[in-house]
Enzyme design. Structure first.
Site, mmCIF file in Angstrom:
data_model
loop_
_atom_site.group_PDB
_atom_site.id
_atom_site.type_symbol
_atom_site.label_atom_id
_atom_site.label_comp_id
_atom_site.label_asym_id
_atom_site.label_seq_id
_atom_site.Cartn_x
_atom_site.Cartn_y
_atom_site.Cartn_z
ATOM 1 N N HIS A 1 4.939 8.600 10.096
ATOM 2 C CA HIS A 1 3.873 7.860 10.770
ATOM 3 C C HIS A 1 3.913 8.206 12.250
ATOM 4 O O HIS A 1 4.975 8.478 12.807
ATOM 5 C CB HIS A 1 4.056 6.354 10.570
ATOM 6 N N ASP B 1 0.042 4.233 3.185
ATOM 7 C CA ASP B 1 -0.938 5.055 2.469
ATOM 8 C C ASP B 1 -0.362 5.657 1.190
ATOM 9 O O ASP B 1 -1.110 5.994 0.275
ATOM 10 C CB ASP B 1 -1.440 6.190 3.375
#
Length: 431
Positions: A308, A366
């Site tokens: 991330h 995700d």
């Protein structure tokens, strides 16, 4: 006692400039460089704004190193376990968790704003039959100011609140209508007896010719995903909403700009990319091969759903949604879904591989959200639309916070110019 400062020393001239330090309640303090250009003659250079605080905010705090995320000071883990998306929306807009009466009032307000103006039906029909739902969302949300221009005075707090309520309420209706248009089915009106996510499922999947029963597991899963996606500090789409809002644009235009930024595959499209990656891998036996490819900088294959921009630890949302992913697949009779088994195996191997451990490439939210959407029957071209429904709450809270600031001014980033120096025009016959 004077304010804290840091001193900038120009090695070229020896000039010293004291810059004030703005204190935070959590996380790094910020050096205020508002007068840096005036006093030094220099710009600061920070591509991607990786070290720049573009605003001050009391909404969302995240600590990438510790893997922490908080809304208005409340840990995301506690909100995910005890709260609902509507309660989180109320919290984000007004700053405090509502009491039962306030929550009921807020829920009724959102519920009764969910219908769309009938004239909007003609707008939907103007889109090509296979238009991407996100393209429709950008257009329709941007057009709302033409239908609800009675709440576009951004200097009126009541107008701002009404616009926020309308956008939160109508976003599922617009999303469902976009989906129905893309598959050639009639739009379904909202049902005031249903929950926020139950209404969305009904508008997406029910048809006039037969009864549709909302699965409580699906309803709960969507509510959880929406909580996890409600806000995430100053990400690309949120920064876009703030920048558009700083010009005085109406809230509908600002949210449309956020949707456009979210549409980018590097932002809101990541969960769709995870499914495409899993499809490409195809089988658990091929996981080691693809992990080796992911390590090769010369190989175009990329491991989607890991790592991330901000989190350098396990994404706290991923821990929460992983458990829900198990629950959804098991209760919907898809516990042996090969794609989910592949995802778990990929996570297991990657988390034990020194390459990924050293780089702290942990699964993010995700990685699992796309699997849940797939299990619920939501098509991949609607994944980012789901994201937009949830993030609308954060966008609006950020926009309302910014508009309410006394020192609010239009955003105007500067640049490091590296083009040609001044030169004279050469007539075309002499070139």
């Amino acid at each position: 006692m004077g304010e804290d400062t840091v001193t900038f020393i120009d090695n070229r001239t020896g000039k010293r400039v004291d810059l004030p330090v703005r204190a935070s309640t959590q996380g790094p303090d910020a050096v205020d460089i508002g007068r840096f250009l005036r006093e030094t003659g220099y710009f600061t250079y920070d591509p991607g704004f990786l070290s720049t605080a573009s605003c001050h905010s009391s909404l969302t705090y995240l600590d990438g190193k510790q893997g922490m995320l908080e809304y208005r000071g409340y840990p995301i883990e506690q909100l995910a376990e005890h709260s609902s998306f509507i309660e989180v929306a109320c919290l984000m807009l007004y700053g405090e968790l509502p009491d039962p009466a306030r929550l009921d009032e807020f829920n009724k307000t959102i519920t009764h704003h969910s219908m769309l103006n009938e004239s909007l039906k003609g707008f939907f029909r103007g889109f090509y039959h296979d238009a991407h739902p996100m393209a429709i969302m950008v257009g329709v949300v941007g057009s709302l100011s033409a239908f609800y221009h009675d709440s576009t005075d951004i200097n009126n707090p009541e107008h701002r609140e009404i616009a926020a309520h309308r956008l939160i309420a109508k976003m599922p209706s617009i999303a469902a209508a976009s989906y129905k248009h893309s598959i050639g089915e009639p739009q379904v009106y909202p049902d005031n007896a249903l929950s926020f996510t139950g209404n969305l499922l009904n508008m997406m999947f029910s048809v006039p010719c037969e009864e549709y029963v909302i699965d409580p597991v699906a309803e709960k899963a969507l509510d959880l995903i929406f909580i996890l996606h409600a806000d995430h500090e100053q990400n690309a789409s949120t920064s876009t909403v703030r920048l558009a809002g700083s010009s005085g644009a109406n809230p509908f235009a600002c949210i449309a700009s956020g949707i456009a930024a979210l549409w980018g595959p590097a932002h809101g499209g990541a969960n769709e990319a995870v499914l495409k990656m899993l499809d490409e891998i195809g089988d658990v036996s091929k996981v080691p091969k693809y992990l080796e490819r992911a390590k090769d900088r010369d190989d175009p294959f990329r491991l989607m759903g890991f790592g991330h921009r901000v989190y350098k630890n396990y994404d706290p949302r991923a821990r929460i949604i992983r458990k829900m992913c198990h629950e959804v697949l098991e209760k919907l009779g898809k516990g042996n879904d090969p794609m989910f088994e592949l995802a778990l195996r990929l996570e297991e191997i990657a988390r034990s591989d020194e390459y990924f451990i050293k780089r702290k490439l942990y699964p993010n939210v995700d990685f699992y959200s796309g699997l849940i959407y797939k299990a619920l029957g939501i098509p991949t071209n609607m994944f980012t639309v789901m994201f937009a429904i949830a993030r609308t709450v954060g966008w609006l809270a950020q926009w309302m916070e910014m508009i309410g600031e006394e020192d609010q001014r239009i955003g105007r980033p500067r640049q490091l110019y590296v083009g040609a120096k001044r030169r004279d025009y050469v007539p075309i016959g002499e070139r």
